[in-house]
Design a protein around this motif. Sequence first.
Motif: not given
Lengths: 788, 225
Positions: A110, A113-115, A172, A178-179, B95, B102, B183
Motif C-alpha cells: 500500500l 500513508p497507510t503503507g 465492492e 478497499f481504500t 484503511s 491519523r 497494512t
Amino acid sequence: MNINELFGDGFIILDGGMGTMLQAKGLEMGGVPEVLNITKPDWLIDVHRSYVEAGSNVIYTNTFGANRYKMKNTGYSIEELVGSAVKNAKIAVKGTDTKIALDIGPIGQLLEPTGTLSFEEAYDIYKEIIEAGKDADLIVFETMTDLLEIKAGVLAAKENSSFPILCTMTFEQNMRTFTGCGVSNMALTLDGLSVDAIGVNCSLGPAELMPVVKEILKWTNLPVIVKPNAGLPDPVTGEYNVYPEEFADLMADMADIGVRIFGGCCGTTPEYIKALKNMLNNKKFEHKNIVIPSATCSASETVIINQPRIIGERINPTGKKKFKEALINHDMDYILNQAIEQIHAGADILDVNVGLPDIDEKQMMIEAVKAIQGITDTPLQLDSTIPEVLEAAMRVYCGKPIINSVNGEEKSLKTILPLVKKYGACVVGLTLDENGIPPKAEDRVAIARKILDRAVSMGIPKENVFIDCLTLTASAEQAGVLETLNAVKTVKEELGLHTVLGVSNISFGLPNRERVNHTFLALALENGLDLPIMNPNSASMSGTVRAFKLLKSIDKNSVEYIKAYNEEKNGKVQKADNAPTDNMTLEYAIENGLKNQGAQITEKMLADMEAMTIVNEHLIPALDKAGSGFEAGTLFLPQLILSAEVAQAAFAVIKDYISKHSEGTVSKGTIVIATVKGDIHDIGKNIVKVLLENYGYNVIDLGKDVDYQAVVDAVKKYDAKLVGLSALMTTTLVSMENTIKLIHENNLDCKIMVGGAVLTPSYAKQIKADYYAKDAKESVDIAKEVLG
Amino acid sequence: MKEITVNNIDKYEVARYLGYKDTLPDVEMTKIILECEQTMLKTIKPKYIYRIFDIEQIDEGVKIVGTQLVLTGEAIKKHLKGCTKAALMCTTLSSDVDMLIRSVEVNNMIKTLVYDALANVTIEQVCDEVEKIIEEDLPEYYHTWRFGIGYGDLPLSLQDKFLSVLNAQKTIGVCSTESCILTPKKSVTCILGLSKEKMENIKKSCDNCNMKEKCQFRKNGTTCN
C-alpha cells in the motif's frame, strides 16, 4: 494511436481469467504465475490462443504482478518476465487482428500513508514495467483499489509510451474500493488524466456490479469497461456460481445502457468469452454523450459545484507569524490542525499555499499535500505563483484538484494551462493581464472570455474553468466594489462559468472588518458567486453562506442550517461549563485533565507573572507530579496524556503571548524524534513528543518511516543535542541500528535515546544508543539530564 | 461469505488495553471511550478471508499442502501437532481506521490512544467471529487457538507468501510492507489447527506465548485472557 484507430467504433471484447486457467494447468497457490512466462511458455500460448479463438479482440499479457517488488525473489529481471510475456502473446495472436495489452496490477504494497511505498517509487516501478513492455499494443491497469497508485501508473504510462491506456478499478458492493475510492472520484480523476477507457473489474459478478456500472456511466464520456468475475465464489469449494450463458445475459443489459468494452475476470474461461461474443453480435454500440457535472474531488469525496461551496483560506502563511514559524520548523501538525479546524467549521474545499521565501516551496508543497490528504477527504485547491510548485502538487494529489491560478497574461496562459490539461484539474482564472486589473467590469469579463477560449482550445472542458473577478479594497476603491459584483454576474450568466472570489480583501484598512466581509459575501453570493475563498472559522462568514443557502431554498427544509446551529448551541453550553472557578489553579487543571480551564487560567496568570515562572514553577511541577503517579502505578497512561494535553493547551497560550510580546523563546533545547525507516507504528513516539513539548523542549518530529539520512540532516540543521528513535517491530530494529550507525559516522555531537515495545536495555546498549527509555515519562527524564 | 458486523466493542478489554488493571476508567474517560466507540463502529469495514488446507509435518516445519507455503519453526510444529488440517485466516478493519487514527493524532493524543485500543479489541472480536464461522462450516473439527505469524519462531517474513496464498490483496485489500508489517494496520494473519480429535492447544495461555517475557499486560500484573 487511440482506441478507435485500433478497433473501430464498435464493441471491444477482452479476454477472461488467467489465474483460473493457469491453476487448472497446475500452478500452485502462492506460486508466482509470471515465472511461467519463462518456464512454461506453452501454457501461456495455449491460454492466450484459447481466448483469441473464443473471440477476444484484446488479450492481456501474463504480467499482472510483474513488478520489481513482487518479483524480487524469482531470480528473473522485469525485462525478462515482461519481455517473455509479450513474446508468448505475440505467438498466440499471430495471423489474427487480436491486440496485446500489457497487463499491470497493483504493486502489492500500500502507498503512504497507510503503507510505506511512496508515490515516486510507485511511478518508478510502473515505468520499469512499461519500458519492458514496449512491444505490446496498449496498456491496461486493472484490479486497482488505490486512486493514487493508479495515477502513478497512468503518469508513468503517459510519460514513457504512446499506447492507449485502459483502467479498471475494483469496487465492492458499497460502491467503494478497499481504500475508500468512490466511482465519481475514479471517473473524474482518470478522465482528467486523459486515459482511453475506464471501468471496473474483479470482486463481484455482473449482477452485483450493475449499480457500479450505472454510476460510472453518469461520470464519463470515455468508453466504459466491465470485466466481472463469474459471480461469487463458494467459500469452501472456491467454485463460481454464474455460468457462461447467464453471464452473457447479464452483460447484455450493460451493453444496452452504454458499456462498450467487455471481458471476464476470476472464474471466467474462453466459454464465457464465446458467450459474450455471441451476445454482442446481435447488438450495435451507440455512444451517448452526457453532461458531466462541474466538480472537484479527493479519492473519496466529490464536491459538485452546483451551489455555493466554501474554500477555506487559512493554510497560507501570508501575514501569519506562527504559520511561518511552523513552515521553518517543519511543523506539519500545525498545518494539519489548520485543515481540521476549517473542515469542522464548514469548509468544502481547502486552499493550500505554503509559499515562503526562505523555504523550498516545492518540497514543502509536496509534503503538505501528502500529509493533508492523509488525514482528510476534503478536496484541495493548490495555490502557488510558481508553475513547478503547482505541477509537483498536482502529481501527488489524489483526485481532481483546483489550481489557483492562471491569469490573462500570455506567459501565465502558456505555462499554467498545459499543466491543467495534463493533470485534468479545475483552474481558477484571475481577470487580470499584462496591464493589471481592469477597473471596468466589461474588461474583466473580456479577460475571463480570453482565458475560457484558450482553455477550451487546449481541450480543457468548460466546466473545469472557474473565474475570479478579483475583490478590490473598498476603502481605497469604493466604486470598484460594484464593478466586481457586476463582473461576477456577467461571467456567471453570459459565459456560464462558475465564479471564485477571495472575499476578505474587501475590508482591508477598515474597522470592524468582519461586518464588511460578510455583507460583501452576501452581495457576491446573490450576484452569482459559487466559490468564496474565505475564513470558515469566522462564524459570521460561514453563517452567511449557510443562511444564503437556506433563503435560496438550496438547503432544503433548512436541514444543514439547523444541524450546524443546534450543534453550535450545544457546544456553547459546554463551553460555559468549562469556565474555571475563581480559585482553580493551573496545577489542579493539569491534574484533573481540564483543558479549557487550564488555558484560561494560564491567560490570567500571564497578567502578573513571567512566562518562564509559570512554566518552571507551575506547569512542570504539575507534570512531574502526574509523571510520578504514572511511575508509581497510581495513574494510568490515559490520565497522564490528559494532563499532558492540558499542559499543551497552557503552553500554547504562553507561546502565543511570547510571540506577541517579545522575541524571546521558551525553548529549553531542540530534540529530533523519528519512528525509524520501515516502521509505521508511531503512537508511542507521538506520546513522547507531547510530553517533551510540555517540558518546554522544541521537538522536531520527522514522522514515521524516516530515512537514516533524514535523521542526520535534521540533527545538523537544527543543531539538536538529543535524538529520540522508536521502533515497534523486530523487523525494524535493524533500521534503528543503521540510523544510529549513520549518526555516529557523521560524528554528530548528540545523544541518542531509543524506545519501543520490542526493545530492551541490553539491546539498546548493543546498538550503541546512549539511553533506553522504557516509556514517555522516562524520555523526559533523559531530556532533563541531557539538555537541562 | 457470511458478513461480519460488530455492534459493540468490549469496553473492559479496551480499558485493559489502555493500561487500567484493577480499576475502571473514571466518568470523563468513560465518556471519551463511549464517544469514540460510536465513531469506531461507523468507521470499521470488517473483512476476512480464510481457507482450509491439508497440512503435513516436515523437518523444517509444517507444509500447507497444495501451496508453496511452508510454516517454518518448532513453535508452529508444536502448535499443529496432531492436526490434519489448518485454517489460514486474515482479517482487517480497513484503511479508514488508519485514517481516523491519523486524523486525531494531529491534535488529540487521548483519542488516539482510545481509538487505537478500540481498534485492537475490535480486530480480535472480528477474529472471534471468523472462528465461529469456521466452526459452523466444519462442525466435525476441533480447533486450536489462533497462532499469529511472528509468534514464537514462526518468522514474520512469511507474511507475503501467506497473504499471497489467501490472495488477500485482491479479496480483502491487505498487503504487507517490506518490513513485514500488515497494512491496513489493524489487520491480523493467523493459523488455526484443525483436528477431529480433541487436543490440548484449544486455549491460549502465557505458557504458550512468545511475548511472555516482554508482555505489557504481565508487567501490569494482568494477562490478555
